[in-house]
Design a protein around this motif. Structure first.
Motif, mmCIF file in Angstrom:
data_model
loop_
_atom_site.group_PDB
_atom_site.id
_atom_site.type_symbol
_atom_site.label_atom_id
_atom_site.label_comp_id
_atom_site.label_asym_id
_atom_site.label_seq_id
_atom_site.Cartn_x
_atom_site.Cartn_y
_atom_site.Cartn_z
ATOM 1 N N MET A 148 -3.735 1.142 -7.791
ATOM 2 C CA MET A 148 -5.100 0.998 -7.919
ATOM 3 C C MET A 148 -5.481 1.837 -6.638
ATOM 4 S SD MET A 148 -7.608 -0.477 -9.678
ATOM 5 C CE MET A 148 -9.378 0.117 -9.395
ATOM 6 N N PRO A 149 -6.587 3.001 -6.996
ATOM 7 C CA PRO A 149 -6.815 3.828 -5.862
ATOM 8 C C PRO A 149 -7.647 3.177 -4.741
ATOM 9 C CG PRO A 149 -7.870 4.182 -8.011
ATOM 10 C CD PRO A 149 -6.950 3.511 -8.073
ATOM 11 N N LEU A 150 -7.409 3.303 -3.409
ATOM 12 C CA LEU A 150 -8.353 2.761 -2.501
ATOM 13 C C LEU A 150 -9.287 3.765 -1.897
ATOM 14 C CD1 LEU A 150 -5.800 0.291 -0.697
ATOM 15 C CD2 LEU A 150 -7.421 0.028 -2.642
ATOM 16 N N LEU A 156 -3.493 0.462 -3.507
ATOM 17 C CA LEU A 156 -2.775 -0.705 -3.718
ATOM 18 C C LEU A 156 -1.806 -0.907 -4.697
ATOM 19 C CD1 LEU A 156 -3.216 -3.172 -1.880
ATOM 20 C CD2 LEU A 156 -4.303 -4.311 -3.774
ATOM 21 N N ILE A 174 0.899 -1.071 0.010
ATOM 22 C CA ILE A 174 -0.053 -0.014 0.237
ATOM 23 C C ILE A 174 0.719 1.240 -0.070
ATOM 24 C CG2 ILE A 174 -1.736 1.394 1.314
ATOM 25 C CD1 ILE A 174 -3.101 -1.423 2.233
ATOM 26 N N PHE A 175 0.579 2.227 -0.903
ATOM 27 C CA PHE A 175 1.325 3.415 -0.791
ATOM 28 C C PHE A 175 0.478 4.404 -0.279
ATOM 29 C CE2 PHE A 175 4.798 3.314 -4.578
ATOM 30 C CZ PHE A 175 5.160 1.968 -3.817
ATOM 31 N N ARG A 176 0.900 5.362 0.674
ATOM 32 C CA ARG A 176 0.038 6.430 0.919
ATOM 33 C C ARG A 176 0.694 7.564 0.550
ATOM 34 N NH1 ARG A 176 -2.414 5.971 6.992
ATOM 35 N NH2 ARG A 176 -3.847 5.140 5.833
ATOM 36 N N ASP A 233 -4.700 6.562 -0.254
ATOM 37 C CA ASP A 233 -3.912 4.994 -0.515
ATOM 38 C C ASP A 233 -4.330 4.684 -1.830
ATOM 39 O OD1 ASP A 233 -3.344 5.721 2.130
ATOM 40 O OD2 ASP A 233 -4.822 4.022 3.012
#
Lengths: 167, 167
Positions: B86-88, B141, B60-62, B139
């Protein structure tokens, strides 16, 4: 039908660990700052496993919502690879699992309430119920296996379970 | 500094195809109904590519938000593997790319406005700007490669670009 009432547990790393991984920022053991301080990378959060002859693919599942009471009468498993579900709609959902080491019986079934920022990765062979979105139609990013061989077993539960409330 | 103003384009499969894949339900060529009619599976939406010695991992990138005007002065690329975002958080973001076949120059840079239900998969070697979240902390994915070898090149643009408005 003689249902067994199933209790709902919150999804945590420790309780879910026999079944696979929880994918979330909270509790991530490896994370570091990248992009000149702009981004935090929570690193390698699940054991993706496509097996020796498979490859990892990514799909979107769009699931219809379920309303309690929810009957649990069958489970499935993917013996050859893991399967990840990451919610894209930010809504809670249920993960229903049983240990991989036996034919599933209702006594072994556990129900986890997953929050909208928590993904799950079922390890290869772990019995689980198909997608159980709640409230509204929800999309999930799914990371699983493509490859040769039968990768889906189904089992009907001799005694079915019942989730009386989904919260 | 002599900036070149960069135009923003909507993200579509056809326009993004030289750079990788758009991951979304809309326009998916393979989809089918599973789970006794409960779920629609939009199948195998991106060419995940960990290279011959790598494996696919999920993180996960924040990302911190960017406000226009946004300066584009560098790009990076991962020569050994693809990288999916993929945007969360359901929010729009920007994908800034350039063709993989040359050192990047500002004339080759394109800026796509991605909606909150659209993911992107950068093919191996495609130059791109690090994560550009907008509005708020978001966030994503991220599905990319783990393995031996240098998998990140950086290039500074001789002439930088400027995104004047992010909408």
């Amino acid at each position: 039908m003689n249902f067994r009432t199933l209790r709902i547990e919150p999804l945590t790393h420790s309780e879910f660990s026999p079944y696979g991984d929880v994918i979330e920022v909270h509790g991530a053991t490896q994370h570091f700052t990248i992009n000149d301080g702009n981004t935090e990378r929570y690193h390698d959060l699940a054991r993706l496993d496509p097996g020796p002859e498979g490859k990892v693919i990514v799909s979107i599942f769009r699931g219809q919502p379920h309303k309690a009471p929810i009957e649990i009468s069958m489970l499935e498993r993917h013996p050859l690879g893991s399967q990840t579900f990451m919610p894209l709609s930010g809504k809670p959902y249920l993960a229903v699992v049983a240990r991989p080491d036996a034919e599933p019986e209702i006594e072994a079934v556990r129900v986890f309430l997953c929050q909208g920022n928590q993904g799950v990765n079922y390890a290869a062979g772990v019995w689980h119920h198909p997608l159980l979105a709640l409230e509204v139609v929800c999309d999930f990013l799914v990371i699983d296996r493509s490859g040769p061989g039968n990768n889906c077993d189904f089992a009907r539960l001799v005694q079915p379970g019942l989730i009386i409330s989904s919260s």
